[in-house]
Each structure stands twice: as C-alpha cells, then as structure tokens.
Design a protein around this motif. Structure first.
Motif, PDB file in Angstrom:
ATOM      1  N   PHE A 144       0.728  -1.062  -0.017  1.00  0.00           N
ATOM      2  CA  PHE A 144       0.020   0.064   0.029  1.00  0.00           C
ATOM      3  C   PHE A 144       0.701   1.365  -0.033  1.00  0.00           C
ATOM      4  CE2 PHE A 144      -3.868  -2.529   0.844  1.00  0.00           C
ATOM      5  CZ  PHE A 144      -4.704  -1.726   0.073  1.00  0.00           C
ATOM      6  N   TYR A 145       2.096   1.233   0.530  1.00  0.00           N
ATOM      7  CA  TYR A 145       2.675   2.236   0.531  1.00  0.00           C
ATOM      8  C   TYR A 145       3.208   2.974  -0.868  1.00  0.00           C
ATOM      9  CZ  TYR A 145       6.845  -1.012   0.817  1.00  0.00           C
ATOM     10  OH  TYR A 145       7.654  -2.256   0.532  1.00  0.00           O
ATOM     11  N   SER A 146       3.068   1.959  -2.080  1.00  0.00           N
ATOM     12  CA  SER A 146       3.140   2.471  -3.314  1.00  0.00           C
ATOM     13  C   SER A 146       2.187   3.737  -3.661  1.00  0.00           C
ATOM     14  CB  SER A 146       3.244   1.429  -4.467  1.00  0.00           C
ATOM     15  OG  SER A 146       4.333   0.549  -4.640  1.00  0.00           O
ATOM     16  N   GLY A 147       1.337   3.679  -2.911  1.00  0.00           N
ATOM     17  CA  GLY A 147       0.236   4.891  -3.281  1.00  0.00           C
ATOM     18  C   GLY A 147       0.716   6.013  -2.602  1.00  0.00           C
ATOM     19  N   THR A 148       1.768   6.226  -2.073  1.00  0.00           N
ATOM     20  CA  THR A 148       2.093   7.458  -1.348  1.00  0.00           C
ATOM     21  C   THR A 148       2.936   8.369  -2.312  1.00  0.00           C
ATOM     22  OG1 THR A 148       4.310   6.435  -0.412  1.00  0.00           O
ATOM     23  CG2 THR A 148       1.923   6.225   0.942  1.00  0.00           C
ATOM     24  N   LYS A 149       3.476   7.971  -3.231  1.00  0.00           N
ATOM     25  CA  LYS A 149       4.432   8.670  -4.006  1.00  0.00           C
ATOM     26  C   LYS A 149       3.952   8.701  -5.360  1.00  0.00           C
ATOM     27  CE  LYS A 149       8.509   7.623  -1.118  1.00  0.00           C
ATOM     28  NZ  LYS A 149       8.661   8.911  -0.286  1.00  0.00           N
ATOM     29  N   LEU A 150       4.019   9.898  -6.179  1.00  0.00           N
ATOM     30  CA  LEU A 150       3.888  10.156  -7.610  1.00  0.00           C
ATOM     31  C   LEU A 150       4.676   9.074  -8.301  1.00  0.00           C
ATOM     32  CD1 LEU A 150       3.120  13.862  -7.919  1.00  0.00           C
ATOM     33  CD2 LEU A 150       1.638  12.010  -8.070  1.00  0.00           C
ATOM     34  N   ALA A 151       5.841   9.118  -8.090  1.00  0.00           N
ATOM     35  CA  ALA A 151       6.666   8.092  -8.895  1.00  0.00           C
ATOM     36  C   ALA A 151       6.318   6.772  -8.782  1.00  0.00           C
ATOM     37  CB  ALA A 151       8.192   8.424  -8.402  1.00  0.00           C
ATOM     38  N   SER A 152       5.970   6.109  -7.627  1.00  0.00           N
ATOM     39  CA  SER A 152       5.598   4.755  -7.420  1.00  0.00           C
ATOM     40  C   SER A 152       3.918   4.599  -8.000  1.00  0.00           C
ATOM     41  CB  SER A 152       5.538   4.441  -6.079  1.00  0.00           C
ATOM     42  OG  SER A 152       4.755   5.336  -5.364  1.00  0.00           O
ATOM     43  N   LEU A 153       3.076   5.618  -7.878  1.00  0.00           N
ATOM     44  CA  LEU A 153       1.842   5.410  -8.683  1.00  0.00           C
ATOM     45  C   LEU A 153       2.150   5.297 -10.244  1.00  0.00           C
ATOM     46  CD1 LEU A 153      -0.404   7.747  -6.673  1.00  0.00           C
ATOM     47  CD2 LEU A 153      -1.051   5.297  -7.150  1.00  0.00           C
ATOM     48  N   ARG A 154       2.971   6.120 -10.791  1.00  0.00           N
ATOM     49  CA  ARG A 154       3.030   6.276 -12.192  1.00  0.00           C
ATOM     50  C   ARG A 154       3.862   4.775 -12.542  1.00  0.00           C
ATOM     51  NH1 ARG A 154       5.615  11.675 -11.483  1.00  0.00           N
ATOM     52  NH2 ARG A 154       4.049  12.873 -11.884  1.00  0.00           N
TER      53      ARG A 154
END
Length: 906
Positions: free
Chosen positions: A716-726
């Motif tokens: 779920f921490y992949s939802g905390t940063k724009l780079a990881s969401l992209r």
C-alpha cells in the motif's frame, strides 16, 4: 515348503461416488498404512485395507473409488457365525463408513478345486445383497463359485498366474505353464458362460523391479485380462493397463542449524527447474533420520545437494547406495557427502584416479558437454579435484587434466549423474549473486532419466499467461506526499483499484488499521478506506496478520511461540521482531485467526470474507504457522524471491511454486510468482519508479521458457508517491497489453495446490491425466506432435507457446494420444481469455460454458464452416484464415458469469 496365497481384497466405494462400477475399470491394490493417494488416483478403483488406512475425501479424488479389503481368513469355522451375522458384524460398519462394494477373500489359491456350491461363501454373497441390494461384490479366485453365482458378482480377482511368492522362504517362483494354461481355460469358460464379469489378474514382482512389473502387466493384458502387478506386500504403486508417472523428487541437503528451509539451495535454486519439469519436491536432511520409503514407484529420483560436512558419512553412504541399488535415479549437485574410496567408486561406476593431483600444475579442460558452462564456467582449480573418473559404463560431462592427472568433475552413469562444486551452482561473492554452471533442466532430465510426459502447468490456461494481483497491507496508514487523498490506500483506490477492472487481492495489517493497533486515533478513517476498498466487486480480501512479524523464521516450529534472541539486522536490529504495538505479546493465533476475525467482523462487506493469508516479513513461516492458516479456512501466499532482471540474469533468481514445510498437504506454502516493488526500489529508498523493472522479470520468466505466471505484487505504500503510482500504472498498462488471463490470487494458489497432486499415467500410446478441480493446462514439448483430437477425450484444444505446446483440458481429466500433426478438419479451441467448463465434443461440434473477468473471448482454429451460438443466440463471427473469434460479456466479480457456447461445423 508350500507356496502361500498373498493378500486379500475387498471392493467398496467411498461415500459420494456412484454405486455402480464403470465398465472395465483400472484397478489397483494397496494395503500399506499410508496409501499414496496422488499416484493411486490415476486408477478407477483402489483396494485398500480399512484396518490400516482411510479413504480420502471423495471430492479430492472424484474419479477414483476407494475400496475396502475384507479378509475372510479369520473365518476359519463357517458354522461358528452365520453369513447374516457376519454381515452385521463386519460388512455393516464398512457400509456405514461409505463403502459400497466388497471383495471376499478367504485365501483360496487360484489352483484350488473350489466347489460351485461352497455354501458359506455363497450364503455370504446372498446375505450382503439381502442387506445392501446395491452393493458390488467381488471374489478372489473361486472360479467355480463365481460361475455358479455370476449374476450376483461384479468381478473376479485372480492372482499368481505367472509368479508366486513364498512367504516363508522369501522368494519368487514361476507358475508352471500347464497350471497357468488350465487357469486361463477356466477363466475363458467363465467368460463364455455369458457372465459379464470383469476379471482382474494380480501378479507379483520385487518392490524395486519396475521392469518386471511392466513385463508382467503386458503378458497379462496379452492374455485378455485386466492386469495389476505389485509387490508381495501390496505396498507398491503397481502397474496395470496404466503406468503412473511418479511426480515426486526428494532433495537431500545439509542445512545449517536453525537455517530456514526457504533459504537452502534446495529450495532457492534447485526446486525451480524441477518444478518446471513437472515434479513436486520433498526435502530431507542428510544429518537427520532419512525416509525409508523412497522407491521408484512414487519418486522420479533423488537430488543430492550437500554443501557441508555430513555428520555420519557412513550411514549416509549406506542409505544413498541402497536407494541406487533399489533402482532410484540420483543426481548429485555439489558433493557426494562421503569419501569416494575404492569400494564407493565401484558401487558408483567410478574410477579413483591413481596418485595425487599436482599442486603446481594448472588444470585445463579436455572435454566439455554442451550443458556445461550454461550461465558461467568457473576456471578450473586443482583444489576442487575429487580425484575420480567416470568408468566404462558412463559418460564424462566435464573432463579436466593437470599434467598426467585426468579427472572428471561431472558425468553421467547408469544410476544417474553428478556435477561437483563449483560446476553446479557457482557463487559470485563480489556481487553476491549465483549462476548455474550446468544447464539444470538438461542435467536433471538426463541424470534422473525423466520421461517425456504431459507436464501440468500453472503459468497458463487456454494458451494465455495467467495474471494475478496481490497487495500486502504495509503502509496503509502512510500519508501521501502529493495533493489530493490523505492516505496511500485512498490514492490506490482512486488511481489503481477502480481504474483497472481486473481481479485483485488486497490485504491489511490489523495492527496498522484497527483500533487496538498503532494508530487508534486515525483507525476510524483507515477502516472506512478499507471498507470502501473491500467492497469493490473486483477485490478479494486477504490478511497481512496482526503485528506483521518481520522474522517468521523466529517462530518456534513446535509451539508457535516467538523465539527470543537476536533477529536480522535488516529487519531493525535486535529489538524489532514485529510492529511495536503497545501491550501486545506475540501470539500466533492472534496473528492469523485473530486478524482474520477482525477483518471479517469490521471491514468485509456482507457476502465477503478473508480468503488468503499473505505472509509478512521474511515470509518464511514454519510448518505450524502454515497449518494454522489452513485450519483458519484460508489459503496462503508470499515468499520465494523471484527477482531475475537484465542485470541479475540467472535462473537461480527464479523461485519455485512453493515449498513443502512438512509431510502433510496443509504444510505447503505457496510462493508469490514474482517479487514486490520493495526489491526494485532499494528497499523503498529509491528510485521510487523502480517497480517498472518488474517488467524485465515478467519477460525473463516468459521467454524462451515460461517459468512463471505474472504476479503484480506490491504494498500500500506504493500509493504514497507520484513516482511509484506512475510505475504501477505503467506495469498494469503494459501487462494488460499482453496475452494474459487475469485471475484472483486464490485461483492461482488453488492451481498450485492442484498441480502438486495431478496424476499422469500412460496406457500404451495414450496419456491419462487427472488434474483436480482447478488446473486445466498441460505442456508438451514443441515439435513432438499434438493431441489426436479424433480420439481424445477431455482435450479442448492446444496452442504453441514459450517452451512448449500448451494443451487445454476441458475438464478435470483427459485422455489422449499424440499424433505427428493436427487432423486439420476438427475445430478446436486455440486460445481463450476465460474459463472453459463442462466441455463436450461430438465429432465437429462442441459445447461448453465460458466466462472470464476481463475482455473474455475464445478463438477456434480449423473452424471453416463453423457457426456459433452464445446463450442460444447465433453470433456473427467471420472466419479468417481458419480462425473464428467470439467475444462475450464479462467483468471482474467474485463469481464468473458463464455463457453457454455451442459450435457446429459443417
């Protein structure tokens, strides 16, 4: 010394199976205390001894009836008990346990001149039918009585037509030809009398003599009988009309004290190529008690993966050489584990090189097989020389020479093969990586003499690569670092979970989200987000435990308690065993059952519940933890560390399908197919777009060989940063452009669990496969023919793909032979982005139910002149180059919507 009859049998069907036998069934007999169910389920009927064994649940072996043995030899005085009383005392308890038929065995040999009016035995048959009219009754021998009461019997078992075994002397003897001819004449007379009895002929060979079993079964079948050839104690998976292909391999290694099984070379490196070849792995420690029942009827071979000193090398040598003498193939990878003296060398077909290796002469390669130097070829070092050469009956794979000193570091021999360190798995200490010095698939195939067979496959279905998504709960409470939603979970809901309508499996850590955890003040907000996520129709629910233990290997394997002491530095030093939840003391039941109950009670919407436990931390749970997950009614996944990339391009970085932590089915841990974003982002230190490199992993586990399904696995921490969401969006978008079949994580897990138990058997030039409720794909070598659809049953089609021809099963069993080329005039399913169920074929017509979660379609090959209806309505689907494609409606939800398809071809 007289020859005694062997064994005794009874037919009885397990509860839930039909009362009537199929015509001319394949019958096996096994009287041991622990019947090997996975192998025996290839037979239609299996006779077991109800005094020592219990039949499995009928749902797990739907095509096999498990039959009980009734031994009448204890009934020495027929007048002491009436047949009706015997039925009440002996038969009724078996009937109440689910048995529906009985073979009556009083120990009479085949050559006995039995009377047609044998009163007590005939009365027993009548008494059984009087009490249970639908019962199947079978006799052992008693051909005269069988002819007299043929209308009351379902079959006759005769034994020792070719060989007898002397129980007292312990030796076999051939049955005289005249005696056998007379018995065959009596059997023929029974058949000519009009009786429609099946005649099953049982014969005997030594336990370790598979060639004898094959030969005897062929002779009995040539005599027109249904054969079954086993050992005198009926403790072997014998050979009948079918021969079961053993699909288990034992890996023997020497782990360090306390080393988790997951980190051993046997799991980390060796299991994957064996899984690919179709083999389920069991593990043993050469420094512990070794199993005694490793025989060629159940095991395709033994792999020795010893990398340190064996405590008792003499005992280990005796065990290994004993298995070799028993005909079990062996592949040695690393070292033998005992000194190769003259005696051991003779037993292994090796020659001890005379003299000593010259310490001052650099060795060089004299001869090298193509399989050597696969990913690396370490430079020769005289210090590695064991000082042996392959004997006259073998073949060297890597021959080295130093002066006049010639030795073989790898070779093939009649019993198997070996490759010594460092020419198996080479360690690159400078970069902390490993490489295969030998091509492992080729090596294991040749050393273990693995047969060509249809391989059950968990990477593909209907020609499409399987795709599943699972998300661990870590970081659910983490705030976003960009404007908009406050928490990463909400960002993932907005940008991923609702934007990509494919099945997903999402979990939370109760200690992060719940009111008794780390963040009680924001728990209501986090719980609200979790409820919103779990309510999505394309989401199934997982638990990531209560406190997220970082070191599952620090759980006591006997009690389930935490082992106190130091933990791994990378998980936070000496103090961090799990999340530091106030006033919480680790409890395994609280981690598993407690977290499941919390999610079901507070977060799951009506009609949904937790279906999978996603192991946290090092994902190395002991067997007790795995068993408790199954006991909680959920499946389990995580671990494995498949991290192959272009910069770490080695098969040693492709994990197996899972690992068996113990001897029971509920000891099996299923591994994630690929690793999560933490690996690709420097343990979440950056670059945070690094998860895009998982696309390299997907590619390298697909071509030239498809080792793995695609697993989009992240936190779920992949939802905390724009780079990881992209990065996540790029991974989803790229993957969904490929030929994939999205499924739920639990559906993948169920396929892996079925894969372990698939029965593969050969009947002449035909193959029989029984695959379980979920697995529907087989792999066959490319260029070695295709299924003959004219004579096949249960085969819906096939499609060439990476590493093989993918054969689609229309149900949970299939029977087929391989033809040099396709028939050309029979339509078949070439590819389908969905599930085929209830498949039926009639010449050039097909019907089946079909559905899928994401853009479901089915393509038919050789479909000229074909018309299709979907749910009774004609579909306009033009045929292009012989291919007809039909798209149907579908969406990701907890239940697949199935459509009825019918294909009729002129």
């Amino acid at each position: 010394m007289g020859f005694l009859p062997i064994g005794g049998t009874s037919l009885a069907m397990a509860a839930g199976t039909p009362a009537l036998a199929i015509a001319n069934p394949n019958i096996a007999f096994y009287y041991g205390a622990h019947p090997p169910v996975d192998e025996l389920q290839a037979f239609d009927d299996v006779v077991i001894d109800p005094a020592t064994a219990t039949p499995p649940d009928a749902q797990s072996t739907p095509h096999t009836a498990w039959l009980a043995r009734i031994d009448l030899r204890t009934q020495t005085d027929n007048s002491a008990q009436t047949p009706a009383a015997y039925v009440s005392q002996t038969v009724t308890p078996l009937w109440n346990r689910g048995y529906r038929g009985f073979l009556l065995d009083d120990g009479a040999p085949l050559d006995q001149n039995d009377r047609p009016d044998d009163g007590w035995l005939a009365g027993l048959v009548q008494a059984i039918h009087a009490q249970y009219p639908q019962a199947r009754v079978m006799l052992r021998n008693h051909l005269g009585l069988a002819a007299h009461i043929a209308d009351q019997l379902s079959a006759v078992m005769v034994d020792s037509l070719y060989r007898r075994y002397d129980l007292l002397g312990g030796f076999f003897a051939d049955v005289p030809a005249a005696e056998r001819a007379e018995a065959l004449q009596r059997i023929g007379a029974l058949r000519r009398s009009g009786a429609s009895l099946a005649v099953v002929a049982v014969d005997y060979c030594a336990r370790d003599d598979r060639a004898c079993r094959r030969d005897a079964a062929n002779r009995l079948e040539h005599d027109g009988l249904t054969p079954f050839v086993t050992d005198p104690s009926f403790a072997t998976v014998g050979i009948g009309r079918i021969e079961v292909m053993p699909r288990k391999i034992l890996v023997v290694q020497t782990p360090e004290q306390g080393e988790p099984l997951d980190l051993t070379a046997g799991v980390r490196d060796i299991a994957m190529p064996l899984n690919y070849l179709g083999y389920d792995i069991q593990y043993a420690d050469a420094n512990q008690a070794l199993p005694h029942d490793i025989d060629s009827d159940r095991y395709a071979g033994i792999v020795v993966a010893i990398d340190r000193t064996v405590d008792n090398p003499d005992a280990w040598r005796r065990w290994l050489l004993g298995r070799i003498r028993a005909g079990v193939r062996v592949a040695v990878l690393g070292q033998f584990g005992f000194p190769i003296d003259q005696e051991a060398a003779r037993a292994l077909g090796l020659e001890v090189v005379p003299g000593a290796a010259p310490p001052d002469v650099a060795p060089h390669i004299v001869d090298k097989a193509p399989m050597m130097g696969f990913e690396i070829l370490p430079p020769p070092d005289i210090r590695d020389a064991l000082g042996v050469r392959v004997g006259a009956q073998g073949k060297p794979l890597l021959r080295l020479k130093a002066g006049s000193y010639v030795y073989d570091m790898a070779g093939m021999l009649p019993w198997g093969g070996y490759t010594l360190d460092p020419y198996g798995i080479a360690t690159l200490g400078g970069i902390q990586q490993e490489r295969w010095a030998i091509q492992p698939i080729d090596f294991f195939e040749q050393a273990l003499a693995l047969p060509e067979m249809p391989v059950p496959d968990v990477t593909t279905e209907n020609g499409r690569r399987l795709l599943f998504v699972h998300v661990d709960g870590d970081g659910f409470a983490s705030r976003t670092e960009f404007p908009g939603p406050a928490y990463g979970g909400q960002a993932l809901y907005d940008q991923i979970f609702t934007k990509f309508p494919i099945p997903m499996t999402l979990s939370v850590i109760e200690g992060e989200v719940g009111p008794t955890g780390l963040y009680p003040k924001i728990s209501p907000t986090l719980e609200s987000i979790a409820r919103e996520i779990f309510a999505l129709p394309n989401v199934e629910i997982g638990s990531h435990t209560y406190s997220h233990p970082f070191n599952l290997e620090m759980i006591d394997p006997k009690t389930g308690a935490r082992i106190t002491g130091k933990v791994k530095k990378e998980w936070g030093g000496d103090s961090a065993f799990s999340l530091d939840i106030p006033h919480y003391k680790f409890n395994l039941n609280r981690e598993i059952q407690g977290s499941i109950d919390y999610i079901d009670r507070r977060l799951a919407p009506p009609g949904k519940h937790v279906v999978v436990l996603q192991w946290p931390g090092d994902a190395a749970p002991p067997a007790i933890a795995v068993r408790r997950a199954y006991a909680a009614g959920v499946l389990n996944i995580n671990g494995g560390d498949t991290v192959i990339t272009k910069t770490n391009n080695s098969w040693t970085d492709i994990a197996p399908y899972g690992v068996s932590k113990g001897p029971q089915p509920d000891d099996f841990q299923v591994y994630a197919a690929d690793m999560d974003e933490n690996v690709y982002t420097g343990d979440w230190t950056g670059p945070f777009y690094g998860f895009t490199r998982v696309l390299e992993t997907y590619a390298l586990t697909d071509r030239p060989i498809r080792f793995k399904a695609i697993d989009i696995y992240y936190h779920f921490y992949s939802g905390t940063k724009l780079a990881s969401l992209r990065a996540l969006r790029q991974v989803y978008e790229s993957t969904l452009k490929q030929a994939v079949l999205p499924i739920y994580t639990t559906e993948y897990i169920k396929r892996v669990l079925d894969w372990r138990r698939v029965a593969v058997a050969r009947e002449g030039n035909r193959w029989l496969v029984r695959s379980g409720a979920n697995l529907r794909e087989l792999r066959w070598p490319l260029g070695h023919g295709v299924p003959d659809l004219k004579t096949a049953t249960g085969v819906s089609g096939y499609l060439p793909g990476p590493g093989g021809l993918y054969i689609h099963m229309g149900g949970d069993q299939a029977s087929f032979s391989i033809a040099p080329r396709g028939a050309g005039d029979i339509p078949y399913i070439a590819e389908a982005a969905g599930f085929v169920r209830h498949y039926r074929r009639d010449a050039r017509a097909m019907s089946f139910d079909f559905g899928g979660y994401y853009k479901p379609f089915v393509s038919f090959a050789d479909a000229n002149g074909c018309r299709v209806t979907v749910d009774g309505k004609a579909v306009a689907a033009p045929v292009r180059n012989g291919v007809l494609r039909v798209d149907v409606a579908g969406r990701a939800a907890q239940q697949v919507t199935y459509h009825s398809l019918k294909v009729n071809c002129e």
